[in-house]
Write an enzyme that holds these catalytic residues in place. Sequence first.
Site, PDB file in Angstrom:
ATOM      1  N   LYS A  37      48.808  44.171  23.436  1.00  0.00           N
ATOM      2  CA  LYS A  37      49.387  43.194  22.499  1.00  0.00           C
ATOM      3  C   LYS A  37      50.267  43.833  21.429  1.00  0.00           C
ATOM      4  CE  LYS A  37      45.576  43.326  19.224  1.00  0.00           C
ATOM      5  NZ  LYS A  37      44.312  42.743  18.801  1.00  0.00           N
ATOM      6  N   ARG A 132      35.546  37.147  12.393  1.00  0.00           N
ATOM      7  CA  ARG A 132      36.610  36.549  13.184  1.00  0.00           C
ATOM      8  C   ARG A 132      35.893  35.860  14.331  1.00  0.00           C
ATOM      9  NH1 ARG A 132      41.700  39.789  15.705  1.00  0.00           N
ATOM     10  NH2 ARG A 132      40.280  39.895  17.492  1.00  0.00           N
TER      11      ARG A 132
HETATM   12  C1  PLP Z   1      43.463  43.757  19.028  1.00  0.00           C
HETATM   13  C2  PLP Z   1      42.181  43.727  19.686  1.00  0.00           C
HETATM   14  C3  PLP Z   1      41.677  44.897  20.259  1.00  0.00           C
HETATM   15  C4  PLP Z   1      42.399  46.221  20.177  1.00  0.00           C
HETATM   16  O1  PLP Z   1      42.469  46.673  18.862  1.00  0.00           O
HETATM   17  P1  PLP Z   1      43.202  48.054  18.537  1.00  0.00           P
HETATM   18  O2  PLP Z   1      42.970  48.238  17.082  1.00  0.00           O
HETATM   19  O3  PLP Z   1      44.619  47.861  18.894  1.00  0.00           O
HETATM   20  O4  PLP Z   1      42.567  49.098  19.356  1.00  0.00           O
HETATM   21  C5  PLP Z   1      40.464  44.813  20.914  1.00  0.00           C
HETATM   22  N1  PLP Z   1      39.801  43.656  21.016  1.00  0.00           N
HETATM   23  C6  PLP Z   1      40.248  42.516  20.478  1.00  0.00           C
HETATM   24  C7  PLP Z   1      39.461  41.278  20.628  1.00  0.00           C
HETATM   25  C8  PLP Z   1      41.464  42.511  19.800  1.00  0.00           C
HETATM   26  O5  PLP Z   1      41.909  41.373  19.272  1.00  0.00           O
END
Ligand code: PLP
Length: 355
Positions: A37, A132
């Site tokens: 993402k 969250r």
């Molecule tokens: C963004 C996200 C991750 C990855 O986080 P990073 O800090 O980019 O490693 C993992 N799990 C969820 C649910 C996320 O939203």
Amino acid sequence: MKKYPCLEIDLGKVSHNVAEINKLATAKGIEIIGIIKGFNAIPEIVQAMIKSGLKFLGASRLENIQPLIAAGIKAEMMLIRIPMLHEVDSVVKLTNCSLNSEISVMEALSLAAIKQNKIHDIILMVDLGDLREGILPEEVYDTAKKIIPLKGIHLKGLGVNFDCVSGFQPSVSALNELVILSQKIEKDLGIVLEVVSGGSTSSLGLVVQDTIPSQVNQLRVGEGILLGHSDIFTNLENTFQDAFILSAEIIELKNKESVPTGKIGRNSFGEIPKFQAEGVRKRAILAVGKQDVYPDHLNPLDKKIKIIAASSDHLIIDVTDSTIDYKVGDEIQFIPSYPGILSITTSKYVSLRFI
Ligand SMILES: *Cc1c(COP(=O)(O)O)cnc(C)c1O
């Protein structure tokens, strides 16, 4: 010729970071899900991740998955943002697994999976404090009991998220709580949960320290792969922090006062700017702005440069102290932060260049 602003992406460095993180995790029995993402799922970067051994990718938006399929990229897919009720058909079609916290959505996923004659894997998210997504720990058992009879979906395990909104840090005690919940469900409901998904990049710190509970066997990592760190202060050994570099062109270079004359009100972004009185300074304007990236997410490679301010299309920097004699038309380079990379790769005005 580069088209400015330009994001240069060193795919070799990304691959190297993936391989190092994967090696670190595999040694502890942890599978890394490569989270895409943070860079808008640019297929070349996704390819580099797969080349270095990742088999499972995580996307937060279904829109990011379709282009990868079109590009012929083959990997298992996880949807890491809990699904919208109205996208369950596409979730089942495009992904193998999703993170979930709402029983009504899981029931809809079940119906979609039955229709498509598929089994869709569910990781049930538990909120251990980040506030969250996730169900509360005391509701995990009852929710699991409701999920298990649903046809077409398979409860693959439990997951947790840290530091995404509250800055709630990963800890051995929080992860142990997840492990204990998982073991209780296995024992009392007579099922096997294959996965304990213990967070994201920030949990890599516990892997490095070798304190992560041994039952945690999955981490979902995005930032660490792109920037080679477990948090902004801690670099991972043998990784690159400069796989992404933004270059922008100087369009004006002039000596100007450091403090504006006249009354100071709100700028075009509604902020009241503060200035330091430093006399006349050599200021450069770069053709890049907040529409591409906010200035606090940029770090100049030339350490003698100071970022002053930005508007939607202009970034103003102070080059007075630099040892380089910059000219109009020269490029200035920055290392973007993780949110910076997200924003830059979302801007259609920044060209990409792979090295
Ligand atoms: C963004 C996200 C991750 C990855 O986080 P990073 O800090 O980019 O490693 C993992 N799990 C969820 C649910 C996320 O939203």
